[in-house]
Design a protein around this motif. Structure first.
Motif, short mmCIF file in Angstrom:
data_model
loop_
_atom_site.label_atom_id
_atom_site.label_comp_id
_atom_site.label_asym_id
_atom_site.label_seq_id
_atom_site.Cartn_x
_atom_site.Cartn_y
_atom_site.Cartn_z
N THR A 64 33.70 25.74 29.85
CA THR A 64 34.98 26.65 30.52
C THR A 64 34.57 27.76 31.14
OG1 THR A 64 37.29 26.91 29.83
CG2 THR A 64 35.65 27.50 28.32
N TRP A 65 35.68 28.52 31.76
CA TRP A 65 35.36 29.84 32.39
C TRP A 65 36.49 30.51 32.81
CZ3 TRP A 65 35.38 25.03 34.46
CH2 TRP A 65 36.49 24.63 35.50
N THR A 66 36.29 31.73 33.15
CA THR A 66 37.58 32.48 33.48
C THR A 66 37.17 33.43 34.60
OG1 THR A 66 39.16 34.11 32.80
CG2 THR A 66 37.00 34.48 32.00
N VAL A 67 37.89 33.71 35.45
CA VAL A 67 37.54 34.65 36.66
C VAL A 67 38.06 36.15 36.59
CG1 VAL A 67 37.80 34.91 39.34
CG2 VAL A 67 37.49 32.58 38.15
N THR A 68 37.70 36.85 36.56
CA THR A 68 37.77 38.23 36.40
C THR A 68 37.76 39.20 37.79
OG1 THR A 68 35.89 39.47 35.78
CG2 THR A 68 37.57 38.36 33.99
N HIS A 69 38.72 39.73 38.07
CA HIS A 69 38.97 40.55 39.38
C HIS A 69 38.71 42.25 39.11
CE1 HIS A 69 39.78 37.12 41.70
NE2 HIS A 69 40.56 36.76 40.72
N GLY A 70 37.92 42.70 39.68
CA GLY A 70 37.57 44.08 39.63
C GLY A 70 38.61 44.99 40.19
N ARG A 71 38.60 46.22 39.93
CA ARG A 71 39.61 47.00 40.55
C ARG A 71 39.06 47.88 41.74
NH1 ARG A 71 41.18 51.79 36.34
NH2 ARG A 71 41.80 50.16 35.10
N PRO A 72 39.91 47.78 42.90
CA PRO A 72 39.36 48.31 44.04
C PRO A 72 38.61 49.68 43.93
CG PRO A 72 41.61 47.45 44.52
CD PRO A 72 41.20 47.47 43.11
N ALA A 73 37.68 50.06 44.66
CA ALA A 73 37.13 51.41 44.63
C ALA A 73 37.69 52.45 45.28
CB ALA A 73 35.61 51.32 45.18
N ALA A 74 37.54 53.57 45.23
CA ALA A 74 38.28 54.66 45.90
C ALA A 74 38.53 54.52 47.40
CB ALA A 74 37.70 56.01 45.89
N ASP A 75 37.34 53.92 48.06
CA ASP A 75 37.27 53.57 49.47
C ASP A 75 38.04 52.23 49.94
OD1 ASP A 75 35.33 51.59 48.57
OD2 ASP A 75 33.83 52.49 49.69
#
Ligand SMILES: [Zn+2]
Length: 134
Positions: A64-75
Motif C-alpha cells: 500500500t502507499w500514500t502520496v504526500t505533497h510538500g509545501r511550495p517554496a518561497a519562490d
C-alpha cells in the motif's frame, strides 16, 4: 520531501554497511529460518533475540502507499509529491520506504519493486524502492 540526515546507532551497522555497498541486509532467525526487518529486535515466533544478519534479494512488491505533497517554496516552486509505501520483501518482511521513479497512475497493489540506495553527501545511505521489470 526531506527525510533528514540518517546516523547509524551501532545496532544497525550491518544494515548501513550493506546499504553503502547497495546491498539490502535484513535480520535472520537461524532457529526458525525466518527473515525479519532490519530493525527487528527479536523473533516473533520463537522469541530469540539472537538474530543474525542476512542479505536480501532487494525484490519486493507494493502493499500500500500514500502520496504526500510538500509545501511550495518561497519562490513558488512546488516540490514533486513523495510516495511513501509499505512493501513486502520477497523474503517476507514488510518495510516502510519511499518509492522513487514512479508515477501515481502506475501504482497498484503487487507492483514489482526493487530496493535501491541513495547516497547523500551527509549521513548514511537510505533505501528507496523503484518499479522493477525483468
Ligand atoms: Zn525464531
Amino acid at each position: 520531501m526531506d527525510i533528514g540526515v540518517l546516523r547509524r546507532d551501532g545496532r544497525t551497522d550491518p544494515f548501513f554497511d550493506g546499504a553503502a555497498a547497495d546491498r539490502l541486509v535484513i535480520k535472520h532467525c537461524a532457529s526458525c529460518d525466518h527473515r525479519l526487518t532490519p530493525d527487528a529486535g527479536d523473533c516473533p515466533d520463537c522469541g530469540t533475540t539472537e538474530l543474525a544478519w542476512a542479505d536480501a534479494s532487494g525484490a519486493a512488491s507494493l502493499v500500500t502507499w500514500t502520496v504526500t505533497h510538500g509545501r511550495p517554496a518561497a519562490d513558488g516552486t512546488v516540490p514533486p509529491p513523495a510516495f511513501l509505501a509499505l512493501v513486502e520483501l520477497a523474503e517476507g518482511p514488510w518495510l516502510h520506504a519511499r518509492l522513487d521513479g514512479v508515477e501515481r497512475a502506475e501504482l497498484r497493489e503487487g507492483l514489482p519493486l526493487r530496493a535501491v540506495f541513495a547516497h547523500p553527501d551527509e549521513g548514511e545511505p537510505y533505501m528507496l524502492f523503484r518499479p522493477w521489470t525483468e
